[in-house]
Write an enzyme that holds these catalytic residues in place. Structure first.
Site, PDB file in Angstrom:
ATOM      1  CG  ASP A  20      62.152 -44.915 -48.944  1.00  0.00           C
ATOM      2  OD1 ASP A  20      62.552 -45.465 -49.977  1.00  0.00           O
ATOM      3  OD2 ASP A  20      62.783 -43.922 -48.526  1.00  0.00           O
ATOM      4  NE  ARG A  24      65.974 -42.892 -52.273  1.00  0.00           N
ATOM      5  CZ  ARG A  24      64.936 -43.415 -51.432  1.00  0.00           C
ATOM      6  NH1 ARG A  24      64.935 -42.696 -50.263  1.00  0.00           N
ATOM      7  NH2 ARG A  24      64.350 -44.379 -51.695  1.00  0.00           N
ATOM      8  N   GLY A  32      66.846 -43.783 -58.811  1.00  0.00           N
ATOM      9  CA  GLY A  32      67.890 -44.270 -58.270  1.00  0.00           C
ATOM     10  C   GLY A  32      68.942 -43.516 -57.593  1.00  0.00           C
ATOM     11  CG  HIS A  41      63.575 -46.999 -61.263  1.00  0.00           C
ATOM     12  ND1 HIS A  41      64.536 -47.264 -60.255  1.00  0.00           N
ATOM     13  CD2 HIS A  41      62.822 -45.576 -61.005  1.00  0.00           C
ATOM     14  CE1 HIS A  41      64.292 -46.233 -59.329  1.00  0.00           C
ATOM     15  NE2 HIS A  41      63.579 -45.242 -59.685  1.00  0.00           N
ATOM     16  CD  GLU A  55      60.809 -42.193 -65.278  1.00  0.00           C
ATOM     17  OE1 GLU A  55      61.012 -43.051 -64.269  1.00  0.00           O
ATOM     18  OE2 GLU A  55      60.218 -42.178 -66.184  1.00  0.00           O
ATOM     19  CE  LYS A  65      56.357 -43.176 -59.048  1.00  0.00           C
ATOM     20  NZ  LYS A  65      57.199 -42.681 -60.393  1.00  0.00           N
TER      21      LYS A  65
HETATM   22  N1  PLP Z   1      60.519 -43.553 -61.647  1.00  0.00           N
HETATM   23  C1  PLP Z   1      59.655 -44.515 -61.480  1.00  0.00           C
HETATM   24  C2  PLP Z   1      58.979 -45.384 -62.552  1.00  0.00           C
HETATM   25  C3  PLP Z   1      59.572 -44.883 -60.155  1.00  0.00           C
HETATM   26  O1  PLP Z   1      58.731 -45.907 -59.644  1.00  0.00           O
HETATM   27  C4  PLP Z   1      60.369 -44.228 -58.932  1.00  0.00           C
HETATM   28  C5  PLP Z   1      60.138 -44.815 -57.657  1.00  0.00           C
HETATM   29  O2  PLP Z   1      59.695 -45.495 -57.339  1.00  0.00           O
HETATM   30  C6  PLP Z   1      61.170 -43.212 -59.344  1.00  0.00           C
HETATM   31  C7  PLP Z   1      61.153 -42.734 -60.793  1.00  0.00           C
HETATM   32  C8  PLP Z   1      61.680 -42.545 -58.454  1.00  0.00           C
HETATM   33  O3  PLP Z   1      63.023 -43.096 -58.004  1.00  0.00           O
HETATM   34  P1  PLP Z   1      64.089 -42.437 -56.921  1.00  0.00           P
HETATM   35  O4  PLP Z   1      63.164 -41.862 -55.893  1.00  0.00           O
HETATM   36  O5  PLP Z   1      64.754 -43.619 -56.353  1.00  0.00           O
HETATM   37  O6  PLP Z   1      64.588 -41.439 -57.985  1.00  0.00           O
END
Ligand code: PLP
Length: 411
Positions: A324, A283, A247, A206, A280, A77
């Site tokens: 964001d 960013r 995160g 998360h 996961e 995403k």
């Molecule tokens: N995993 C889940 C379920 C998420 O909803 C998100 C972001 O919304 C992420 C991973 C990625 O998070 P980040 O970009 O903070 O690493």
């Protein structure tokens, strides 16, 4: 896979990355590369991205050095750019997909379904059915209703119970208000899964995207341990997967986040060789790998104020300012090379996006030298939650923005 020249060769030939021109960056780096694109395609004034594969390789190494026990599943995403996905697939990443379309795009790169987690706690039935068809057999849930859908359409799927992190880590984008079982909901949810004969193999959380306070990882890992114990008390098969979510950011603070995670794993899951830890990150891999070049398409002078219009904006890549809560920065492409910009007087400037909405304002009171229509403004760190959520409002087509590939030395 390490960041050797052979790895780069493999990345450049990988599906999604294949066929794109990859230029090694000279010592003048990205600015010279962007300059070369702009000057060889004089007529081309459309905005474009540069993806630095060297940065992706360096970040993958950094992850492996700091968090070797946590297998990354890149959160698609954040930026579904096929070249980024292809590079990460080659480096050995897994993928967090939130929808059928995201699963399709990862599978189309030749990634096996076993390297995908369908990490959306609330999925459409048709998407669950699709996951079953293609063999994506790991997902998350946080409600009884989700269990009922999974029981109906994908009963063999392994499940992670998504719990609400106790603390949102001062995150830019907290996720707790939407997802995650509350502590008092855990037992009834696990019992419902037991009754439905579904297999819950572990816990996911998360702490929120763009987190600032990493003790949130420790608190969430402690909460996960409690869930493992609850499952054992209920007589369920031993849980063995811990998903610590995203995160993470790639800056110097990553070392602190990683050591907090490591210490918490040591404290709450000592001597558990059967534990699989996954994460996961979105960013972390995407943000600094992409630079955006935009063209100045309009200008107005009002006294000492300079106002510029560029050809990407809030309804395109810069939607990150709204969604964001990002603060973007830019600099004129000419700055590094042109005497016109070097040491020149700067003016308080406003930078507007191209649509007819006044909300489409990218920067205000921003110091820029005197610039002209057709000059370029370059925005670094534009890979996370940018093009992914851009629209085609007013006919400005975010999805059509091209990406050029570059390669800086990762070492
Ligand atoms: N995993 C889940 C379920 C998420 O909803 C998100 C972001 O919304 C992420 C991973 C990625 O998070 P980040 O970009 O903070 O690493």
């Amino acid at each position: 896979m390490g960041s050797s020249p052979r790895t780069l060769q493999a990345i450049v030939g990988a599906p999604g990355v294949r066929g794109k021109k990859v230029a090694a960056l000279s010592k003048d780096g990205l600015t010279a590369f962007i300059q070369s694109i702009v000057s060889t395609k004089q007529e081309m004034k459309e905005p474009f991205y540069v993806l630095d594969l060297g940065v992706v390789m360096a970040l993958f190494d950094k992850w492996a050095r700091n968090l070797p026990m946590a297998q990354p599943f890149y959160a698609v995403k954040c930026n579904p750019n096929p070249a980024l996905l292809g590079a990460l697939a080659t480096l050995g990443s897994g993928f967090d997909c939130a929808s059928k379309a995201e699963i399709e795009s990862v599978l189309s790169l030749g990634v096996s379904p076993g390297r995908i987690i369908f990490a959306n706690p609330c999925k459409a039935e048709s998407h669950i059915k699709y996951a079953a068809t293609v063999g994506v057999n790991l997902t998350t849930f946080d409600s009884k209703e989700e269990l009922e859908k999974i029981k109906k359409w994908h009963p063999k799927c392994a499940l992670l119970i998504r719990v609400k992190a106790p603390d949102d880590g001062g995150a830019r984008c907290p996720l707790g208000p939407k997802y995650g079982a509350l502590p008092e909901e855990v037992t009834p949810l696990l019992q419902a899964a037991q009754t439905a004969r579904l297999t819950v193999t572990g816990v996911s959380f998360h702490i929120g995207s763009g987190a600032m306070q990493f003790r949130a990882y420790r608190e969430a890992i402690a909460a996960a341990k409690t869930v493992f114990e609850t499952a054992a008390r209920l007589g369920m098969p031993k849980m063995h997967v811990l998903n610590i979510g995203g995160g993470f950011t790639a800056g110097p603070q990553f070392a602190e986040a990683a050591s907090t995670v490591k210490a918490a794993l040591q404290a709450y899951f000592p001597n558990e060789p059967s534990l699989t830890v996954i994460a996961e990150p979105g960013r972390f891999f995407a943000e600094s790998a992409f630079t955006l070049a935009t063209n100045i398409i309009g200008k107005r002078v009002r006294g000492d104020l300079r106002e510029y219009w560029i050809n990407d904006g809030i309804y395109g890549s810069m939607n990150c300012i709204l969604y964001d809560h990002a603060v973007v920065t830019c600099m004129p492409l000419a700055r590094a090379s042109s005497p016109r910009c070097k040491g020149a007087r700067t003016y308080d400037s406003t930078v507007f996006g191209p649509t007819c909405d006044a909300l489409d304002t990218v920067l205000k009171v921003y110091p820029l030298p005197e610039l002209q229509v057709n000059d370029w403004l370059v925005f670094p760190n534009m890979g996370a939650y940018t093009a992914a959520a851009g629209s085609n409002f007013n006919g400005f087509n975010t999805s059509a923005i091209l990406t050029y590939l570059a390669y800086s030395n990762p070492n």
